[in-house]
Design an enzyme around this catalytic site. Structure first.
Site, short mmCIF file in Angstrom:
data_model
loop_
_atom_site.label_atom_id
_atom_site.label_comp_id
_atom_site.label_asym_id
_atom_site.label_seq_id
_atom_site.Cartn_x
_atom_site.Cartn_y
_atom_site.Cartn_z
N ASP A 199 0.74 -0.97 -0.07
CA ASP A 199 -0.15 -0.25 0.38
C ASP A 199 1.21 1.32 -0.03
O ASP A 199 1.88 1.27 0.69
CB ASP A 199 -0.85 0.32 1.51
CG ASP A 199 -1.76 1.03 1.11
OD1 ASP A 199 -1.82 2.08 0.25
OD2 ASP A 199 -3.37 0.91 1.55
N SER A 222 -5.00 -4.79 1.12
CA SER A 222 -3.75 -4.38 2.05
C SER A 222 -3.81 -4.16 3.11
O SER A 222 -2.73 -4.81 4.10
CB SER A 222 -3.10 -3.36 1.64
OG SER A 222 -2.44 -3.04 0.48
N HIS A 246 -0.81 4.39 0.48
CA HIS A 246 -1.54 5.85 0.75
C HIS A 246 -0.51 6.29 1.66
O HIS A 246 -0.46 5.81 2.67
CB HIS A 246 -2.88 5.44 0.68
CG HIS A 246 -3.59 5.01 -0.34
ND1 HIS A 246 -3.66 3.88 -1.00
CD2 HIS A 246 -3.80 5.61 -1.66
CE1 HIS A 246 -4.28 3.63 -2.40
NE2 HIS A 246 -4.43 4.96 -2.11
#
Lengths: 227, 459
Positions: free
Chosen positions: A108, A161, A110
């Protein structure tokens, strides 16, 4: 000579303005004028960070202001931290507020939510080690062990995730290290039910609550024999 | 014009080095803030569907300057992908104006719509990316595919396959994405529209799924898939790989720009500037066929907050006036199925997009986080969009209605748990694939309210 209140006001303002140059110089000037580093930290730097945090929560400040404040805080801490250590050594007390290793888990990338939590934790006096995004589980655990961290904070925005957060806890269990760290989890789809299901020590729905959670866990660690 | 992905790969490998932290703060945040000040960009929370052409032009100019000054960033190589002004201008001049999606009698033509265009927007139904249990996936897709007003479809993602959870970058993404496409094709067959165009491959966050379904049995060349630009103005090699694979296969690339309003661009005007720059740069770096506009709110996620509605409006206006292109705008309401607010949010978003020159995609109900979306709100989205276009609604009237709708749903942003509504199987009868009575009734009542508000062409 500038009085203590003026020094602290200037430091607070430098954080609110997010000016790392001014925060560094103001702290330097305050220390040179004999202002004690604990006041600089609490009444200057943290007080400024608190204003930034509240303005962010109210929607008056946005992510750039939060990031700039975090940078200004970091710059100032480079000279305030050694002074604090000396101060605590002289007083024979501890300034231990807790060490947190935080990361967005592997796969991930983000980072906005994680960055906000990271900034708010830093602004609240925690020693935060932000490992970034897409961080392998073993790297997170190794760093936490190396720093003797109190808390591991994991973030994942992607629902696909999120299972890796459970894997991290399972891995800690398998390594016999689970009791050594508190593990908190976060992300848009993470809720208390998920957090409990994977065996974490909690989650929070926003950055302010994440700070409160971390504070309560640190309190638990410091006051519970054997932890 | 740059039309060769090898050139992009070369630049991504050789451009100036910068850390990601400095890119975010020094390049994106500070440059955007300086441009907001330079162009004196402001927004009015009560003028959300604005027709202010001068403001839109300034937003466009600021976005162009941002693209020119900083370029894009490849986070894999930590290099800046730079473009000069003439390359950016050439890219804008070559933006696709029409695109055929689907095939045969079910094909639809996406056009570059004008502001207050009387040509109806394309109705692209589905909740891209929302996780679904496998047993609900096909019924959900059927619920919107069966709606006659729907032109094209998309879907959520599979959360599990064969009882196993889907994990990013895990080999199971291959199976999940192929399974997803099998269900999608099955849905098209069942509703008798096998040639309908799709946006799919949602069940794989990594590039594995995209690679696995670039085959006529799954995603056809007449379909599209998403190639996201990361927040903000960033690429990575995984997403470049998606674009390259699609180009080699001959499929459509949809560039997805989820600019965070309140994020690195700051308040709404800065976020709009970042969004404009994203379109301009995404067009060149991801070799896009159409632009997917999906700004999201920093806290509330939804596309139906005042700030996000305004950004959707002004970005479309900016492009319609300065660089016409095909824009499909996402509708991601905060609320979920079987709530009245979902219908209000859907209508407000559909009005804003239609008047501003976009096509409609949605609804990612309940923030796209839950399987709480149904075909009924897709129907309303399409009906509102078509009515708004048909009656030639102007910006003033659109703004007045959207403000009235905000009064009806804005309270949900203060609800601690959001307003997720219910799962699909509680809002639809799984045997008949029709909405339950209560949901149907709510829809009819809201439609009547919308007519009263001034959407007179709503049947």
């Amino acid at each position: 000579m500038v009085n203590i209140e003026e020094h602290l006001k200037r430091i607070q303002e430098s954080i609110i303005q997010g000016n790392n140059q001014v925060s560094l110089e103001s702290c330097k000037a305050a220390l040179e004028d004999g202002v004690d580093p604990l006041s600089i930290l609490n009444k200057g730097l943290m007080s400024g960070a608190d204003v930034v945090g509240k303005k962010f929560e109210k929607g008056e400040f946005f992510l750039p202001q939060l990031m700039l404040a975090g940078r200004a805080l970091k710059a100032a801490m480079a000279i305030v931290e050694p002074a604090l250590e000396e101060y605590y050594a002289e007083k024979g007390t501890s300034g231990d507020t807790g060490v947190i290793v935080i990361a967005t888990v592997q796969t991930d990338i983000h980072d906005i939510g994680k960055n906000i939590v990271s900034s708010m934790l830093t602004a609240s006096g925690f020693e935060v080690h932000d490992l970034g995004v897409d961080v392998p589980l073993k790297t997170i655990i190794n760093k936490a062990k190396e720093l003797n961290a109190d808390i591991i904070g994991c973030s994942a925005l992607l629902t696909t995730s999120m299972p890796y957060m459970r894997d991290l806890i399972d891995l800690l269990e398998a390594m016999g290290e689970r009791n050594r760290f508190k593990v908190i989890v976060g992300g848009a789809s993470v809720n208390p039910d998920f957090a409990a299901r994977i065996g974490s020590d909690g989650t929070a729905s926003n950055a302010v609550k994440a700070v409160q959670l971390a504070q309560s866990l640190i309190h638990e660690i410091r006051t519970t024999p054997g932890l | 014009m740059i039309g060769n992905y090898l050139e992009i790969i070369d630049r991504a490998n050789t451009g100036p080095y910068i850390t990601e932290e400095n890119w975010d703060l020094e390049k994106v945040a500070l440059t955007t803030a300086s441009l907001v000040e330079k162009f004196n960009l402001k927004w009015d929370p009560n003028d959300i569907v604005t027709g202010d052409g001068a403001l839109a032009d300034s937003i466009f100019d600021a976005g162009f300057e941002l693209a020119c000054r900083i370029g894009a960033y490849n986070r894999t190589t930590e290099r800046i992908v730079e473009f000069d002004r003439s390359e950016l201008e050439s890219g804008i001049n070559h933006l696709p104006q029409t695109l055929i999606m689907g095939e045969g009698k079910d094909a639809r033509v996406l056009v570059s719509r004008k502001v207050m265009d009387e040509r109806p927007p394309i109705v692209w139904a589905g909740n891209p990316g929302a996780p679904h249990p496998e047993e609900l996936f096909l019924p959900c897709v059927l619920s919107w595919a069966q709606e006659p007003i729907v032109d094209l479809i998309t879907c959520g993602s599979l959360a599990h396959v064969e009882g196993r959870e889907i994990r990013t970058a895990d080999p199971i993404e291959i199976l999940a994405t192929r399974r997803e496409l099998s269900y999608m094709r099955e849905a098209l067959r069942r509703v008798g529209r096998p040639g309908m165009g799709m946006l799919a491959a949602q069940s794989s966050v990594s590039e594995l799924g995209d690679l696995a379904v670039a085959h006529p049995d799954y995603l056809r060349p007449c379909d599209s898939h998403l190639v996201p630009m990361l927040n903000e103005l960033k690429l990575d090699n995984r997403n470049i790989a998606r674009a390259v694979n699609s180009l080699e296969y001959g499929m459509r690339n949809a560039s997805l720009f989820c600019v965070i309003v309140g994020g690195l661009g700051g308040d709404a005007p800065g976020s709009a500037v970042v969004n404009v720059a994203s379109f301009i740069l995404g067009n060149l770096t991801l070799l896009t066929d159409y632009q997917l506009l999906h700004p999201i709110h920093m806290r509330h996620v939804a596309t139906t907050t005042r700030e996000v509605l305004w950004v959707e409006n002004i970005v479309q206006l900016a492009f319609a006036r300065n660089a016409p292109c095909i824009i499909v705008a996402d509708i991601y309401p905060k609320s979920g199925a079987l709530t009245r607010e979902l219908l209000y949010e859907t209508a407000a978003n559909a009005i804003t997009i239609t008047v501003s020159g976009g096509h409609l995609e949605g609804c990612g109900s309940a923030d796209g986080l839950l399987p709480n979306a149904t075909g009924l709100e897709c129907r309303l989205m399409g009906e509102v969009g078509r009515a708004v276009a048909k009656q030639g609604m102007d910006f003033n009237q659109a703004n007045t209605i959207v403000l009235q709708l905000l009064d009806k749903y804005e309270h949900i942003f203060n609800l601690p748990e959001g307003n997720p509504g219910v799962r699909f199987d509680q809002a639809y009868d799984l045997k008949t694939l029709k909405p339950v009575k209560e949901w149907e009734q709510m829809y009819l009542e809201v439609k009547a309210e919308l007519r009263q508000m001034g959407i007179t062409a709503l049947n």
